[in-house]
Design a protein around this motif. Structure first.
Motif, PDB file in Angstrom:
ATOM      1  N   ILE A   1       0.828  -1.206   0.000  1.00  0.00           N
ATOM      2  CA  ILE A   1       0.000   0.000   0.000  1.00  0.00           C
ATOM      3  C   ILE A   1       0.864   1.260   0.000  1.00  0.00           C
ATOM      4  N   ALA A   2       2.078   1.115   0.545  1.00  0.00           N
ATOM      5  CA  ALA A   2       3.005   2.252   0.606  1.00  0.00           C
ATOM      6  C   ALA A   2       3.965   2.270  -0.583  1.00  0.00           C
ATOM      7  N   GLY A   3       3.752   1.365  -1.525  1.00  0.00           N
ATOM      8  CA  GLY A   3       4.576   1.381  -2.733  1.00  0.00           C
ATOM      9  C   GLY A   3       5.758   0.435  -2.718  1.00  0.00           C
ATOM     10  N   GLN A   4       5.853  -0.420  -1.675  1.00  0.00           N
ATOM     11  CA  GLN A   4       6.979  -1.367  -1.637  1.00  0.00           C
ATOM     12  C   GLN A   4       6.735  -2.476  -2.659  1.00  0.00           C
ATOM     13  N   THR A   5       7.694  -2.682  -3.538  1.00  0.00           N
ATOM     14  CA  THR A   5       7.555  -3.723  -4.569  1.00  0.00           C
ATOM     15  C   THR A   5       8.524  -4.880  -4.348  1.00  0.00           C
ATOM     16  N   VAL A   6       9.624  -4.632  -3.642  1.00  0.00           N
ATOM     17  CA  VAL A   6      10.567  -5.709  -3.312  1.00  0.00           C
ATOM     18  C   VAL A   6      10.552  -5.858  -1.796  1.00  0.00           C
ATOM     19  N   MET A   7      10.167  -7.038  -1.326  1.00  0.00           N
ATOM     20  CA  MET A   7       9.894  -7.221   0.102  1.00  0.00           C
ATOM     21  C   MET A   7      11.154  -7.599   0.882  1.00  0.00           C
ATOM     22  N   HIS A   8      12.206  -6.833   0.645  1.00  0.00           N
ATOM     23  CA  HIS A   8      13.467  -6.903   1.391  1.00  0.00           C
ATOM     24  C   HIS A   8      13.771  -5.448   1.726  1.00  0.00           C
ATOM     25  N   PHE A   9      13.894  -5.139   3.015  1.00  0.00           N
ATOM     26  CA  PHE A   9      14.093  -3.753   3.443  1.00  0.00           C
ATOM     27  C   PHE A   9      15.112  -3.050   2.549  1.00  0.00           C
ATOM     28  N   HIS A  10      14.786  -1.857   2.140  1.00  0.00           N
ATOM     29  CA  HIS A  10      15.757  -1.038   1.400  1.00  0.00           C
ATOM     30  C   HIS A  10      15.421   0.424   1.615  1.00  0.00           C
ATOM     31  N   LEU A  11      16.481   1.198   1.625  1.00  0.00           N
ATOM     32  CA  LEU A  11      16.365   2.644   1.809  1.00  0.00           C
ATOM     33  C   LEU A  11      16.801   3.297   0.510  1.00  0.00           C
ATOM     34  N   HIS A  12      15.878   4.073  -0.091  1.00  0.00           N
ATOM     35  CA  HIS A  12      16.221   4.778  -1.328  1.00  0.00           C
ATOM     36  C   HIS A  12      17.000   6.048  -0.988  1.00  0.00           C
ATOM     37  N   ILE A  13      18.070   6.275  -1.728  1.00  0.00           N
ATOM     38  CA  ILE A  13      18.788   7.552  -1.667  1.00  0.00           C
ATOM     39  C   ILE A  13      18.601   8.188  -3.043  1.00  0.00           C
ATOM     40  N   ILE A  14      17.875   9.292  -3.076  1.00  0.00           N
ATOM     41  CA  ILE A  14      17.511   9.901  -4.364  1.00  0.00           C
ATOM     42  C   ILE A  14      18.089  11.313  -4.432  1.00  0.00           C
ATOM     43  N   PRO A  15      19.235  11.446  -5.140  1.00  0.00           N
ATOM     44  CA  PRO A  15      19.795  12.789  -5.288  1.00  0.00           C
ATOM     45  C   PRO A  15      18.833  13.637  -6.110  1.00  0.00           C
ATOM     46  N   ARG A  16      18.744  14.916  -5.772  1.00  0.00           N
ATOM     47  CA  ARG A  16      17.828  15.807  -6.484  1.00  0.00           C
ATOM     48  C   ARG A  16      18.619  16.932  -7.147  1.00  0.00           C
ATOM     49  N   TYR A  17      18.136  17.303  -8.317  1.00  0.00           N
ATOM     50  CA  TYR A  17      18.787  18.324  -9.134  1.00  0.00           C
ATOM     51  C   TYR A  17      17.740  19.343  -9.543  1.00  0.00           C
TER      52      TYR A  17
END
Ligand code: AMP
Ligand code: ZN
Length: 134
Positions: free
Chosen positions: A90-106
């Motif tokens: 429901i929160a958008g998780q598609t791979v069910m192994h914990f992961h933290l996204h790091i998304i650089p912004r420009y």
């Protein structure tokens, strides 16, 4: 979890574009990046999500993210950065192994990592607060 793709990547059993590794974590480039340098912090042990991951491991994930964020700023020259961590479909998780996204912004990267704000009353906010802390 023998059939978990992120377990296999984190343990180096299948190749990835690794930008950081230590005993407990591997950080890889996302293969469907939101922006240039979008990376994923993967624990080498399998935890489905934030509810399962032990406190000390998630604390180390935050430290790893800080190290990598510094690299993003220094080497990629990003103007900002989002940390995103999805739990449950429901929160958008598609791979069910914990992961933290790091998304650089420009500037002008065209991405939107936002939500639609609502307008609860003061009473509703107090009720929710009481529900959580009560
Ligand atoms: P989430 O929606 O939070 O579960 O995010 C999963 C992320 O993993 C997405 O951003 C995908 O692009 C990324 N992803 C899925 N499979 C791979 C893979 N094999 N290598 C790198 N990134 C992947
Ligand atoms: Zn796994």
């Amino acid at each position: 979890m023998s059939d978990c793709i992120f377990c296999m990547i984190a343990k180096g059993e299948i190749p990835s574009n690794t930008i950081f590794e230590n005993d407990n974590f591997r950080v890889i480039l996302d293969n469907g990046p939101a922006t240039k340098g979008h990376a994923l912090v993967l624990p080498k042990n399998h935890y489905a999500d934030l509810f399962e991951i032990p406190e000390d491991v998630v604390a180390e994930a935050a430290k790893v993210a800080k190290t990598v964020a510094g690299k993003m700023k220094e080497k990629l020259g990003c103007d900002g950065l989002n940390l995103v961590q999805n739990n449950g479909a429901i929160a958008g998780q598609t791979v069910m192994h914990f992961h933290l996204h790091i998304i650089p912004r420009y500037e002008d990267d065209g991405q939107r990592i936002l939500w639609k704000p609502s307008s609860p009353s003061a009473e509703e906010l107090v009720e929710i607060k009481n529900q959580i802390v009560g």
